[in-house]
Design a protein around this motif. Sequence first.
Motif, PDB file in Angstrom:
ATOM      1  N   GLY A   1      56.413 -15.414 -50.051  1.00  0.00           N
ATOM      2  CA  GLY A   1      56.280 -14.041 -50.419  1.00  0.00           C
ATOM      3  C   GLY A   1      55.971 -13.933 -52.185  1.00  0.00           C
ATOM      4  O   GLY A   1      55.966 -14.779 -52.838  1.00  0.00           O
ATOM      5  N   ASN A   2      55.821 -12.846 -52.458  1.00  0.00           N
ATOM      6  CA  ASN A   2      55.518 -12.337 -53.998  1.00  0.00           C
ATOM      7  C   ASN A   2      56.820 -12.252 -54.748  1.00  0.00           C
ATOM      8  O   ASN A   2      57.184 -11.202 -55.358  1.00  0.00           O
ATOM      9  N   PHE A   3      57.775 -13.244 -54.999  1.00  0.00           N
ATOM     10  CA  PHE A   3      58.949 -13.318 -55.475  1.00  0.00           C
ATOM     11  C   PHE A   3      59.364 -14.670 -55.801  1.00  0.00           C
ATOM     12  O   PHE A   3      59.311 -15.494 -55.076  1.00  0.00           O
ATOM     13  N   THR A   4      59.793 -14.991 -57.105  1.00  0.00           N
ATOM     14  CA  THR A   4      60.536 -16.239 -57.359  1.00  0.00           C
ATOM     15  C   THR A   4      61.746 -16.248 -57.181  1.00  0.00           C
ATOM     16  O   THR A   4      62.358 -15.523 -57.716  1.00  0.00           O
ATOM     17  N   TYR A   5      62.002 -17.289 -56.464  1.00  0.00           N
ATOM     18  CA  TYR A   5      63.517 -17.328 -56.190  1.00  0.00           C
ATOM     19  C   TYR A   5      64.208 -18.387 -57.295  1.00  0.00           C
ATOM     20  O   TYR A   5      63.411 -19.453 -57.628  1.00  0.00           O
ATOM     21  N   HIS A   6      65.372 -18.032 -57.730  1.00  0.00           N
ATOM     22  CA  HIS A   6      66.060 -18.773 -58.866  1.00  0.00           C
ATOM     23  C   HIS A   6      67.402 -19.208 -58.166  1.00  0.00           C
ATOM     24  O   HIS A   6      68.029 -18.373 -57.304  1.00  0.00           O
ATOM     25  N   ASP A   7      67.607 -20.588 -58.768  1.00  0.00           N
ATOM     26  CA  ASP A   7      68.784 -21.096 -58.385  1.00  0.00           C
ATOM     27  C   ASP A   7      69.178 -21.179 -56.706  1.00  0.00           C
ATOM     28  O   ASP A   7      70.327 -20.667 -56.318  1.00  0.00           O
ATOM     29  N   VAL A   8      68.295 -21.388 -55.785  1.00  0.00           N
ATOM     30  CA  VAL A   8      68.524 -21.513 -54.354  1.00  0.00           C
ATOM     31  C   VAL A   8      68.926 -22.886 -54.070  1.00  0.00           C
ATOM     32  O   VAL A   8      68.472 -23.913 -54.438  1.00  0.00           O
ATOM     33  N   GLU A   9      70.112 -22.825 -53.303  1.00  0.00           N
ATOM     34  CA  GLU A   9      70.606 -24.089 -52.910  1.00  0.00           C
ATOM     35  C   GLU A   9      70.125 -24.841 -51.726  1.00  0.00           C
ATOM     36  O   GLU A   9      69.579 -24.127 -50.723  1.00  0.00           O
ATOM     37  N   VAL A  10      69.636 -26.141 -51.811  1.00  0.00           N
ATOM     38  CA  VAL A  10      69.018 -26.772 -50.683  1.00  0.00           C
ATOM     39  C   VAL A  10      70.128 -28.059 -50.393  1.00  0.00           C
ATOM     40  O   VAL A  10      70.402 -28.832 -51.300  1.00  0.00           O
TER      41      VAL A  10
ATOM     42  N   LYS B   1      69.634 -32.839 -41.199  1.00  0.00           N
ATOM     43  CA  LYS B   1      68.905 -31.464 -41.258  1.00  0.00           C
ATOM     44  C   LYS B   1      68.681 -31.441 -42.840  1.00  0.00           C
ATOM     45  O   LYS B   1      69.697 -31.750 -43.581  1.00  0.00           O
ATOM     46  N   CYS B   2      67.594 -30.671 -43.183  1.00  0.00           N
ATOM     47  CA  CYS B   2      67.749 -30.184 -44.615  1.00  0.00           C
ATOM     48  C   CYS B   2      67.584 -28.563 -44.402  1.00  0.00           C
ATOM     49  O   CYS B   2      66.838 -28.201 -43.852  1.00  0.00           O
ATOM     50  N   LYS B   3      68.508 -28.135 -45.317  1.00  0.00           N
ATOM     51  CA  LYS B   3      68.860 -26.490 -45.241  1.00  0.00           C
ATOM     52  C   LYS B   3      68.584 -25.817 -46.606  1.00  0.00           C
ATOM     53  O   LYS B   3      68.777 -26.524 -47.410  1.00  0.00           O
ATOM     54  N   VAL B   4      67.800 -24.827 -46.394  1.00  0.00           N
ATOM     55  CA  VAL B   4      67.534 -24.101 -47.689  1.00  0.00           C
ATOM     56  C   VAL B   4      68.211 -22.440 -47.344  1.00  0.00           C
ATOM     57  O   VAL B   4      68.336 -22.086 -46.496  1.00  0.00           O
ATOM     58  N   ASN B   5      68.822 -22.143 -48.831  1.00  0.00           N
ATOM     59  CA  ASN B   5      69.590 -20.872 -48.542  1.00  0.00           C
ATOM     60  C   ASN B   5      70.771 -20.671 -47.410  1.00  0.00           C
ATOM     61  O   ASN B   5      70.327 -19.628 -46.745  1.00  0.00           O
ATOM     62  N   GLU B   6      71.177 -21.908 -46.996  1.00  0.00           N
ATOM     63  CA  GLU B   6      72.159 -21.660 -46.055  1.00  0.00           C
ATOM     64  C   GLU B   6      73.196 -20.574 -46.053  1.00  0.00           C
ATOM     65  O   GLU B   6      73.617 -20.110 -45.093  1.00  0.00           O
ATOM     66  N   GLY B   7      73.715 -20.206 -47.363  1.00  0.00           N
ATOM     67  CA  GLY B   7      74.787 -18.988 -47.241  1.00  0.00           C
ATOM     68  C   GLY B   7      73.972 -17.746 -47.268  1.00  0.00           C
ATOM     69  O   GLY B   7      74.640 -16.861 -47.545  1.00  0.00           O
ATOM     70  N   GLU B   8      72.516 -17.699 -47.116  1.00  0.00           N
ATOM     71  CA  GLU B   8      71.773 -16.505 -47.256  1.00  0.00           C
ATOM     72  C   GLU B   8      72.182 -15.714 -48.632  1.00  0.00           C
ATOM     73  O   GLU B   8      72.341 -14.402 -48.508  1.00  0.00           O
ATOM     74  N   GLY B   9      72.159 -16.413 -49.668  1.00  0.00           N
ATOM     75  CA  GLY B   9      72.364 -15.873 -50.978  1.00  0.00           C
ATOM     76  C   GLY B   9      71.353 -15.122 -51.478  1.00  0.00           C
ATOM     77  O   GLY B   9      71.433 -14.130 -52.293  1.00  0.00           O
ATOM     78  N   ALA B  10      70.237 -15.639 -50.842  1.00  0.00           N
ATOM     79  CA  ALA B  10      68.891 -14.958 -51.254  1.00  0.00           C
ATOM     80  C   ALA B  10      68.125 -14.288 -50.217  1.00  0.00           C
ATOM     81  O   ALA B  10      68.446 -14.687 -49.145  1.00  0.00           O
ATOM     82  N   TYR B  11      67.683 -13.072 -50.329  1.00  0.00           N
ATOM     83  CA  TYR B  11      67.012 -12.370 -49.137  1.00  0.00           C
ATOM     84  C   TYR B  11      65.686 -12.843 -48.628  1.00  0.00           C
ATOM     85  O   TYR B  11      64.612 -13.284 -49.499  1.00  0.00           O
ATOM     86  N   GLU B  12      65.480 -12.878 -47.310  1.00  0.00           N
ATOM     87  CA  GLU B  12      64.407 -13.438 -46.723  1.00  0.00           C
ATOM     88  C   GLU B  12      64.099 -12.438 -45.798  1.00  0.00           C
ATOM     89  O   GLU B  12      65.041 -11.660 -45.195  1.00  0.00           O
TER      90      GLU B  12
ATOM     91  N   ASN C   1      64.973 -21.740 -41.866  1.00  0.00           N
ATOM     92  CA  ASN C   1      65.372 -22.279 -43.072  1.00  0.00           C
ATOM     93  C   ASN C   1      65.937 -23.749 -42.854  1.00  0.00           C
ATOM     94  O   ASN C   1      66.562 -24.072 -43.928  1.00  0.00           O
ATOM     95  N   GLU C   2      65.667 -24.643 -41.898  1.00  0.00           N
ATOM     96  CA  GLU C   2      65.912 -25.805 -41.791  1.00  0.00           C
ATOM     97  C   GLU C   2      65.085 -26.728 -41.189  1.00  0.00           C
ATOM     98  O   GLU C   2      64.250 -26.085 -40.277  1.00  0.00           O
ATOM     99  N   ALA C   3      65.072 -28.076 -41.495  1.00  0.00           N
ATOM    100  CA  ALA C   3      64.045 -28.867 -40.692  1.00  0.00           C
ATOM    101  C   ALA C   3      65.002 -30.051 -40.266  1.00  0.00           C
ATOM    102  O   ALA C   3      65.720 -30.554 -40.926  1.00  0.00           O
ATOM    103  N   VAL C   4      64.596 -30.355 -39.002  1.00  0.00           N
ATOM    104  CA  VAL C   4      65.644 -31.520 -38.497  1.00  0.00           C
ATOM    105  C   VAL C   4      64.907 -32.668 -38.332  1.00  0.00           C
ATOM    106  O   VAL C   4      63.714 -32.769 -37.809  1.00  0.00           O
ATOM    107  N   ALA C   5      65.319 -33.609 -38.640  1.00  0.00           N
ATOM    108  CA  ALA C   5      64.797 -35.002 -38.390  1.00  0.00           C
ATOM    109  C   ALA C   5      65.643 -36.228 -37.437  1.00  0.00           C
ATOM    110  O   ALA C   5      67.083 -36.189 -37.678  1.00  0.00           O
ATOM    111  N   MET C   6      65.204 -37.254 -36.904  1.00  0.00           N
ATOM    112  CA  MET C   6      66.038 -38.072 -36.025  1.00  0.00           C
ATOM    113  C   MET C   6      66.030 -39.461 -36.897  1.00  0.00           C
ATOM    114  O   MET C   6      65.118 -39.854 -37.438  1.00  0.00           O
ATOM    115  N   PHE C   7      67.310 -39.924 -36.961  1.00  0.00           N
ATOM    116  CA  PHE C   7      67.524 -41.304 -37.934  1.00  0.00           C
ATOM    117  C   PHE C   7      68.276 -42.093 -36.901  1.00  0.00           C
ATOM    118  O   PHE C   7      69.083 -42.023 -36.007  1.00  0.00           O
TER     119      PHE C   7
END
Length: 544
Positions: free
Chosen positions: A299-308, A348-359, A365-371
């Motif tokens: 999107g046309n918006f810069t996200y600041h301080d997003v938790e990953v 998993k890697c998760k971004v914006n898990e607490g939904e503090g930023a609007y999307e 918002n997550e990607a799963v990998a097997m280990f």
Amino acid sequence: SWKVYVQTLPDLVITNLTFYQSGVEVDSAGVGKTLTINVTLENIGDTSSPSFRLLFFNGEFVNDPLASSIGDNLLFPGNSLLGHSSRYVEIGWTVVYPKGIRTVFAAVELLDGEEQRTDNNHLGRTLEVFDIEDVPEIGIDPGTLRLSSRYSGMSPSETGVGYLGTNISVMVNVTNHGGKTASNTTILFVVSNSTDSWVEYSTYIEFLESNATDTVVGFWMLDTPGENKLEILVDPENRVREFDEGNNALDTTIEVQEAPDLTVALQRAESKGYNFDKGIFEMTKGKEYIVVYDIINTGNFTYHDVEVTFTGPAINARQTVTIPAFGVQRVTFTVKPETAFSEEVAWKCKVNEGEGAYESDYGNNEAVAMFSVSVPEEPTSYLLLIIIILVIVIALIIAAGIYVYMKMQTGEKAKCSNCGGLVPLDAVICPHCGVEFSDELECECGEPIPPGATECPSCGRPVTASLPKVEGVSEEEETEEMEPESEEEEEVEEAPAEELEELSETEMPSDEEEAGEELAECFECGALIPVSAPICPHCGAVFE
């Protein structure tokens, strides 16, 4: 006879008289406030109007001695109004005393010609006039309007832009500047765009006392893309009689855009330990691995301080990043498993898990990998291996040193033919009995063998060793005698062996005694000899 159509004279009539304040129709006004007086003028006759003028009066212009003219007379030339036509006329007026209920009149006066009737040439309407201390005076404070989003950086008041699907908080202050309390004042939030208009939110203020301020908070759901206008209306139906109706409305416009969105993508080629054939990460307990993800902003918006975050055992499992508009931010995790698993595990890697930023979509918002995490093979400790090698080398060096030392001390020995004691092969005198050795060899038959001879001149036996007249023994036979190679040799050796046995019982030292006997250095040649030796077997020096 003839039919004759008779046209009527022009007939000018004022059909409407209204008051407006800032575009709002009113029937009251405060002294000193400006009103717009609007009239509708019609010609209901068949013929065009002659020239005329339009006059306005504050008060009944016929019977009220306090009535005064409002503004200048408006002049209209002939034919300004055709038969059966109309026109709108308005003037501005600043309200003046006296206070109370007044009647404002508009009147038409012909300047020439005639008209059908003259009794319908004027129209009046009442207007209440007062001072500010007599009534409430409710107004919106323009500088207090705030359009806020609970999502950082998405407040329209800051950017002039809203994002589709967000719920905007609208806040504004309403103040009563009048001298009386206002009751049940309605507040409306009206939204409009190029195609529609609707009431988005409504509320009311039950009581607003004189000189008091109330903060009105409402909501605006941005569900229409494009330019949207928000109007805030206070007392839109003019139910509260107040000093000034012109400050009861405020509007703002924002651009509503499509909402941005964040997605997560695993970068397999950039990561360490990923098995492309199996489609999993293969890791070993206790080792560190790099796992890389890309955070993508559509999107046309810069996200600041997003938790990953990373749900696995990463050293830096929680990070804060900035993701530019229409950009990508790479995030690297250092994964160090401390536990082995019998089966594959999902991290998993998760971004914006607490939904503090609007999307626009939180489902991607997550990607799963097997280990797969296994126990490492127990390798031989390099330090232990080095220590073992060093010990072996040192032991070999010590053994070699002992061997060389013993070799130097003992050398090749033989038995003295006289006393049977062990003496070095290069000895010229027996240290035990003092007998001197010659360079001549003695055959097994007892006859001497000249030096350099290859066989015994007496019996013809071949010479097999160049020993002096002593019975030679090898180093391995210092503690045991050589076994005879044939019956003939056994018979030859039998008699001397008995003699040696008798000597050993009386005067020869045992092998154990000689092996453990203390050695000393000869003062003449420096050779090591037994301390009990009376003569040096190497140089013949006599010891006292």
